[in-house]
Design an enzyme around this catalytic site. Structure first.
Site, PDB file in Angstrom:
ATOM      1  N   ASP A   1       0.824  -1.206   0.000  1.00  0.00           N
ATOM      2  CA  ASP A   1       0.000   0.000   0.000  1.00  0.00           C
ATOM      3  C   ASP A   1       0.861   1.260   0.000  1.00  0.00           C
ATOM      4  OD1 ASP A   1       0.614   0.756   2.705  1.00  0.00           O
ATOM      5  OD2 ASP A   1      -0.827  -0.713   3.435  1.00  0.00           O
ATOM      6  N   LEU A   2       0.208   2.386  -0.111  1.00  0.00           N
ATOM      7  CA  LEU A   2       0.874   3.671  -0.298  1.00  0.00           C
ATOM      8  C   LEU A   2       1.982   3.926   0.713  1.00  0.00           C
ATOM      9  CD1 LEU A   2       0.878   6.534  -1.716  1.00  0.00           C
ATOM     10  CD2 LEU A   2      -0.733   7.226   0.067  1.00  0.00           C
TER      11      LEU A   2
END
Length: 280
Positions: free
Chosen positions: A106-107
């Site tokens: 994820d980011l």
């Protein structure tokens, strides 16, 4: 027997997209064969067919390849982002071919991300039945005790979703934060962060250090390293990847006779060289 291969498989082997994503691209009218747009993946193609995606020609599939990539935090693991954020693929070193990610980070997560140009390898690495263990170094706020992680080791439920048992090892306390090593075999969306939150801890850094037998090692953020073909074939249990690409093995057997040494040349007559003196 039908000649050729399914169009989605061809696009996958060429590193355009996974088979499933390729099928969606076909249904969206983005793929043409011999100048004609197609709307169904139920089509076989051969090397003689001219294939384009969004008007761009699709080249011949390269040999299957796999890379280790140290994903920095702040990048999304998608080919394009509706919010205009930078993606992993925007930041890859120059000269990299078109690749797909194996799973996602994820980011705000960082660390090891596997990249491949081959849909078959991507699918092999992502299959739940393969059960690759992924390990993460996790920093969290607070002063947890080892017993706090027992719910994660048994298998916890968060937001109505059941997570499989995790391996959790408390490593050390560093000021107001604690470091733990977490191992899991699933990799659901934000799984570690959600599980830790469920037992009362907020994760403020998450670094993946390994994916099955592949390790981050000394790779720095943004760096890429290709896995050798034989290592990839051995670790994936896919010896067929070596066909036509591996170096021929050296023949085994008993060593041959050693070459005979030549006797030193005798001096020529009249060459001026003196014969050796006889001992008295």
């Amino acid at each position: 027997m039908t000649d050729g291969e399914r169009i989605a498989k061809r696009l996958s082997r060429a590193g355009i997209a996974s088979r499933r994503e390729a099928e969606r691209m076909i249904e969206a009218g983005r793929v043409a064969v011999n100048g004609k747009l197609i709307d169904s993946p139920a089509l076989n193609v051969t090397a003689a067919d001219q294939i384009t995606v969004d008007g761009e020609p699709v080249g011949e599939p390269d040999r299957p390849r796999l890379w280790l990539y140290h994903k920095p935090a702040g990048l999304v693991t998608t080919t394009s982002d509706e919010k205009g954020r930078e993606t992993v693929f925007d930041k890859l070193p120059e000269g990299m071919p078109r690749v797909m990610s194996v799973g996602r980070l994820d980011l705000n997560s960082e660390g090891l991300l596997l990249l491949t140009n081959d849909g078959g390898i991507k699918r092999k690495l992502e299959l739940p039945s393969t059960g690759w263990l992924r390990k993460y170094r996790v920093r969290m706020k607070g002063t947890p005790k080892d017993t706090d992680f027992e719910p994660l080791r048994r298998g916890i439920e968060a937001d109505g979703e059941k997570f499989q048992p995790m391996q959790v090892k408390l490593d050390r306390q560093q000021g107001a934060n604690a470091w733990v090593t977490v191992g899991l075999r699933e990799g659901k969306n934000r799984e570690i962060r959600r599980a830790m939150s469920e037992i009362g801890f907020d994760v403020n850094r998450l670094l993946r250090v390994s994916y099955g037998p592949f390790r981050l090692g000394e790779l720095k953020p943004g760096e890429v390293e290709e896995v050798k073909l034989r290592v990839m074939a051995d670790q994936l249990g896919m010896p067929e990847l070596l066909e036509g690409h591996a170096k021929p093995a050296q023949p085994k057997g008993k060593p041959g006779p050693k070459p005979r040494r030549k006797a030193p040349a005798k001096p020529r007559q009249g060459s001026g060289a003196r014969p050796p003196r006889r001992p008295r």
